[in-house]
Design a protein around this motif. Sequence first.
Motif, PDB file in Angstrom:
ATOM      1  N   THR A  51      -9.389  -3.809   2.942  1.00  0.00           N
ATOM      2  CA  THR A  51      -9.419  -4.125   1.515  1.00  0.00           C
ATOM      3  C   THR A  51      -8.887  -2.949   0.720  1.00  0.00           C
ATOM      4  O   THR A  51      -9.069  -1.781   1.097  1.00  0.00           O
ATOM      5  N   VAL A  52      -8.228  -3.266  -0.373  1.00  0.00           N
ATOM      6  CA  VAL A  52      -7.729  -2.230  -1.270  1.00  0.00           C
ATOM      7  C   VAL A  52      -8.882  -1.401  -1.817  1.00  0.00           C
ATOM      8  O   VAL A  52      -8.786  -0.175  -1.943  1.00  0.00           O
ATOM      9  N   GLU A  53      -9.985  -2.057  -2.129  1.00  0.00           N
ATOM     10  CA  GLU A  53     -11.133  -1.360  -2.708  1.00  0.00           C
ATOM     11  C   GLU A  53     -11.638  -0.255  -1.774  1.00  0.00           C
ATOM     12  O   GLU A  53     -11.924   0.870  -2.214  1.00  0.00           O
ATOM     13  N   ALA A  54     -11.755  -0.560  -0.483  1.00  0.00           N
ATOM     14  CA  ALA A  54     -12.238   0.436   0.471  1.00  0.00           C
ATOM     15  C   ALA A  54     -11.238   1.578   0.617  1.00  0.00           C
ATOM     16  O   ALA A  54     -11.624   2.758   0.677  1.00  0.00           O
ATOM     17  N   ALA A  55      -9.948   1.256   0.673  1.00  0.00           N
ATOM     18  CA  ALA A  55      -8.926   2.288   0.817  1.00  0.00           C
ATOM     19  C   ALA A  55      -8.900   3.213  -0.393  1.00  0.00           C
ATOM     20  O   ALA A  55      -8.811   4.439  -0.259  1.00  0.00           O
ATOM     21  N   SER A  79       5.481  -0.644  -2.516  1.00  0.00           N
ATOM     22  CA  SER A  79       4.992  -1.896  -1.948  1.00  0.00           C
ATOM     23  C   SER A  79       3.460  -1.894  -1.927  1.00  0.00           C
ATOM     24  O   SER A  79       2.848  -1.829  -2.984  1.00  0.00           O
ATOM     25  N   LEU A  80       2.825  -1.956  -0.769  1.00  0.00           N
ATOM     26  CA  LEU A  80       1.359  -1.849  -0.726  1.00  0.00           C
ATOM     27  C   LEU A  80       0.895  -0.598  -1.453  1.00  0.00           C
ATOM     28  O   LEU A  80      -0.105  -0.617  -2.187  1.00  0.00           O
ATOM     29  N   GLY A  81       1.621   0.494  -1.302  1.00  0.00           N
ATOM     30  CA  GLY A  81       1.250   1.742  -1.973  1.00  0.00           C
ATOM     31  C   GLY A  81       1.246   1.628  -3.477  1.00  0.00           C
ATOM     32  O   GLY A  81       0.481   2.307  -4.157  1.00  0.00           O
ATOM     33  N   ALA A  82       2.106   0.752  -4.035  1.00  0.00           N
ATOM     34  CA  ALA A  82       2.113   0.551  -5.487  1.00  0.00           C
ATOM     35  C   ALA A  82       0.789  -0.046  -5.950  1.00  0.00           C
ATOM     36  O   ALA A  82       0.234   0.360  -6.979  1.00  0.00           O
ATOM     37  N   VAL A  83       0.269  -1.002  -5.192  1.00  0.00           N
ATOM     38  CA  VAL A  83      -1.024  -1.608  -5.520  1.00  0.00           C
ATOM     39  C   VAL A  83      -2.138  -0.572  -5.388  1.00  0.00           C
ATOM     40  O   VAL A  83      -3.027  -0.477  -6.243  1.00  0.00           O
ATOM     41  N   LEU A  84      -2.093   0.223  -4.324  1.00  0.00           N
ATOM     42  CA  LEU A  84      -3.101   1.274  -4.138  1.00  0.00           C
ATOM     43  C   LEU A  84      -3.042   2.295  -5.279  1.00  0.00           C
ATOM     44  O   LEU A  84      -4.080   2.725  -5.800  1.00  0.00           O
ATOM     45  N   ALA A  85      -1.829   2.698  -5.667  1.00  0.00           N
ATOM     46  CA  ALA A  85      -1.686   3.677  -6.749  1.00  0.00           C
ATOM     47  C   ALA A  85      -2.191   3.120  -8.072  1.00  0.00           C
ATOM     48  O   ALA A  85      -2.825   3.836  -8.861  1.00  0.00           O
ATOM     49  N   TYR A  86      -1.909   1.856  -8.333  1.00  0.00           N
ATOM     50  CA  TYR A  86      -2.385   1.189  -9.553  1.00  0.00           C
ATOM     51  C   TYR A  86      -3.906   1.176  -9.606  1.00  0.00           C
ATOM     52  O   TYR A  86      -4.515   1.536 -10.623  1.00  0.00           O
ATOM     53  N   GLU A  87      -4.541   0.793  -8.523  1.00  0.00           N
ATOM     54  CA  GLU A  87      -6.006   0.757  -8.490  1.00  0.00           C
ATOM     55  C   GLU A  87      -6.594   2.168  -8.548  1.00  0.00           C
ATOM     56  O   GLU A  87      -7.631   2.397  -9.166  1.00  0.00           O
ATOM     57  N   LEU A  88      -5.917   3.115  -7.914  1.00  0.00           N
ATOM     58  CA  LEU A  88      -6.398   4.495  -7.941  1.00  0.00           C
ATOM     59  C   LEU A  88      -6.317   5.073  -9.347  1.00  0.00           C
ATOM     60  O   LEU A  88      -7.151   5.899  -9.735  1.00  0.00           O
ATOM     61  N   ALA A  89      -5.341   4.641 -10.132  1.00  0.00           N
ATOM     62  CA  ALA A  89      -5.233   5.114 -11.515  1.00  0.00           C
ATOM     63  C   ALA A  89      -6.498   4.766 -12.302  1.00  0.00           C
ATOM     64  O   ALA A  89      -6.991   5.578 -13.098  1.00  0.00           O
ATOM     65  N   TYR A  90      -7.015   3.565 -12.102  1.00  0.00           N
ATOM     66  CA  TYR A  90      -8.276   3.199 -12.753  1.00  0.00           C
ATOM     67  C   TYR A  90      -9.431   4.051 -12.221  1.00  0.00           C
ATOM     68  O   TYR A  90     -10.291   4.498 -12.991  1.00  0.00           O
ATOM     69  N   ARG A  91      -9.462   4.256 -10.905  1.00  0.00           N
ATOM     70  CA  ARG A  91     -10.565   5.008 -10.291  1.00  0.00           C
ATOM     71  C   ARG A  91     -10.607   6.457 -10.777  1.00  0.00           C
ATOM     72  O   ARG A  91     -11.684   7.024 -10.979  1.00  0.00           O
TER      73      ARG A  91
END
Length: 238
Positions: A51-55, A79-91
Amino acid sequence: MESATLVCLPFAGSGASFFKKWQAVAPPGLRVVAPQLPGREERLDDEPHITVEAAVSEASGWLLPRIADTSRVALFGHSLGAVLAYELAYRLSGQVPVVGLFVSGSAGPWSVRQDRASGLDDEGFLVAVRRLAGYRHPAMDHPEMLEMLLPMLRADVEMHENHRPQARPPLGIPVTAVRGDRDDLVTAAECGQWGDATTGPFDSVELAGGHMYLTEPTGERALLRLIENRLDARAAAC
């Protein structure tokens, strides 16, 4: 350029070593940092996240003590990293000074991929990944290595295909979306969807190459120059 840290998140099947070589060609004052997620490279024996949340949770925990004293933090993912970076920006919001998000080779984070690879047998999965990623991982030519890496690659693809972002306000930071000008997987319009992800400045840029333009030396250098220029311009505007 005032010193800044560029946090890089992996595309499916990749690890932190892909970005380590960027430091050698990065402009002065730009520090490149890449968290190593489980299931790859020196963490091959660790269970990969699905899951993106766990990563993102693990990546943020690893990053925070390493970037706590950084005056400017930018995030990059392909790609997948773009989604991870987007979610990490909020975190990371409110904990470190995030001054920019650079997303590459990706439609907007709320888009749903219709053509899926998850659930296919190994042969069908690898064919689908090659088609959907526009990239053949070197391990695919080495059966023993592929056997070791397949669980991580499957986990990455499942993570990407099953992720649905939370409903929340847009980011308030500058966002730059990047694609290769010959990318036949992500259209210019899909790349432009990232404009709805922020209330801050947004621009969409095309660099020479296909979907995996950043795996080529010329694409790598062009991308780092783009990031440098955007960070310089934003620092000058402050």
